[in-house]
Design an enzyme around this catalytic site. Structure first.
Site, PDB file in Angstrom:
ATOM      1  N   ASN A  14     114.226  40.905 -19.746  1.00  0.00           N
ATOM      2  CA  ASN A  14     114.874  39.639 -20.090  1.00  0.00           C
ATOM      3  C   ASN A  14     116.254  39.844 -20.701  1.00  0.00           C
ATOM      4  OD1 ASN A  14     113.196  40.659 -22.371  1.00  0.00           O
ATOM      5  ND2 ASN A  14     114.025  38.896 -23.460  1.00  0.00           N
ATOM      6  N   HIS A  15     116.475  40.964 -21.375  1.00  0.00           N
ATOM      7  CA  HIS A  15     117.804  41.173 -21.972  1.00  0.00           C
ATOM      8  C   HIS A  15     118.841  41.555 -20.913  1.00  0.00           C
ATOM      9  CE1 HIS A  15     117.111  40.633 -26.311  1.00  0.00           C
ATOM     10  NE2 HIS A  15     115.848  40.892 -25.976  1.00  0.00           N
TER      11      HIS A  15
END
Length: 395
Positions: free
Chosen positions: A143-144
């Site tokens: 997700n980052h």
């Protein structure tokens, strides 16, 4: 149930921060299970076969597989984890020592640390070396990674902005030859970082200018179609190697129904800047947006202590359905730091390997998951030796 796997073990407090002076133990050649060999019979292994672009389905006959969780910009801890996994030399030369091993990193290289691009550069260098020896290195995006390509820089460390500025200048020095600059950065980054420390001052206006410069550099590198975003686009969000599925958050039946290869393609397409805008049908919402998307899902990695029996049964049913649809035996995820270290849940059909090793998260002792002939175990460093914590036979 999970209690049959790990809950019966008395585990040391692996989530306690390591002292800064503690160094990673070097791999002992007397530890036979960590010495990759061509095969148990001494013959040559069959080649690794990769399907999909980015890689989605991988056949790696007879290979030892090692998985490393979230590293969040901490190069020292990432190196320690790779040494524990037996794939990185401990002499500082960044040499692949894994032979025909397959290494997979579960995403979230970005944010909360200062040396993100250096880690990505190291992994790419190791992949090139591994392929020459019959091994391979894979990454999945977390997700980052997707947040940064979206321009969400909320969790970016100030040192990481500086690294982006320095790397963009280094790329310009290499006349924008991406391969040369990217592969060379792991050797260059340490010198640049030391130079930054020597030239640091506390004059507020200048620091503000530096920060703005770093934000601009990061935006150039990571916007869809930017050079670093295109590098991330080489990696999947879901990868199946032999009988094991690897993803950052967690895969659900609706993801499989949508199409694993389709999701990987759409995320890659978007990162390469080939989608018109966020409303384009090709924008990978199902993979990257929402609590139940592939990179954000915490259904399997959340603490089971707060769950009722019927909830556990329902989650296990969802997991079993997902694995059955994929023809897989188990899933490996990162994303949610595990304060008890790497562990398995739901009859060891799910392995959670994010231990929060980065100094920007928990600064925990690095741990890796090793899979050999469908048997999984956890390996962690104990100062001057390695300790096997658990082995589970799936056959």
């Amino acid at each position: 149930m999970a209690s049959s796997c790990l809950n019966s073990l008395i585990l040391p407090p692996c989530s306690l921060p390591r002292r800064v002076t503690e160094t990673c133990a070097s791999l002992s050649s007397s530890y036979p299970a960590l010495n990759p060999t061509s095969s148990s019979t001494g013959g040559a292994l069959k080649p690794i076969v990769i399907n999909g672009d980015p890689p989605t389905f991988v056949s790696a006959p007879g290979r030892r597989i090692v998985a490393v969780g979230d590293v969040h910009g901490d190069l020292d801890q990432a190196r320690c984890a790779l040494e524990i996994a037996g794939v990185l030399s401990s002499d500082g030369q960044d040499l692949w020592t894994g032979g025909e091993t397959v290494l997979i990193q579960l995403g979230d290289v970005l944010d909360r640390g200062e040396e993100e691009i250096a880690i990505l550069s190291l992994l790419r260098s190791l992949d090139i070396q591994a392929k020459a020896q019959g091994g391979a290195v894979f990454q999945v995006n977390g997700n980052h990674e997707t947040m940064n390509v979206e321009g969400d820089f909320r969790y970016v460390d100030s040192g990481a902005f500086d690294e982006c500025s320095d790397f963009l200048a280094y790329l310009e020095d290499h006349q924008y030859n991406w391969e040369n600059a990217f592969l060379g950065w792991i050797g260059e980054s340490k010198r640049r970082r030391e130079d930054r420390k020597l030239s640091q001052n506390h004059w507020g206006p200048w620091n503000l200018v530096k920060r703005q410069k770093g934000v601009i550099a990061r935006s150039i590198l990571l916007r869809p179609g930017g050079p670093l975003a295109c590098e991330l686009a080489r990696h999947a969000v879901v990868l199946k190697i032999n009988d094991w599925v690897f993803c950052h958050g967690g895969l659900l039946p609706q993801h499989v129904a949508y199409g694993v290869e389709r999701m990987n393609y759409e995320v890659s397409h978007w990162m390469r800047g080939l989608s018109e805008d966020d409303t384009s049908p090709n924008f990978p919402f199902i993979a990257t947006k929402g609590f139940d998307s592939v990179v954000w899902n915490r259904l399997y990695s959340r603490d089971m202590l707060g769950l009722e029996g019927y909830q556990i049964n329902r989650i296990q049913s969802v997991l079993e359905e997902t694995l059955q649809l994929l023809g897989a035996k188990a899933m490996v995820v990162g994303h949610t730091p595990q304060t008890t270290g790497v562990n398995c849940k739901y009859n060891c059909s799910i392995w959670c390997i994010d231990v929060g090793m980065s100094s920007g998260v928990l600064n925990s002792r690095p741990e890796v998951l090793e899979i050999v002939e469908n048997k999984a175990r956890v390996i962690r460093s104990k100062r001057d030796r390695f300790s096997e914590l658990q082995a589970v036979d799936y056959t």
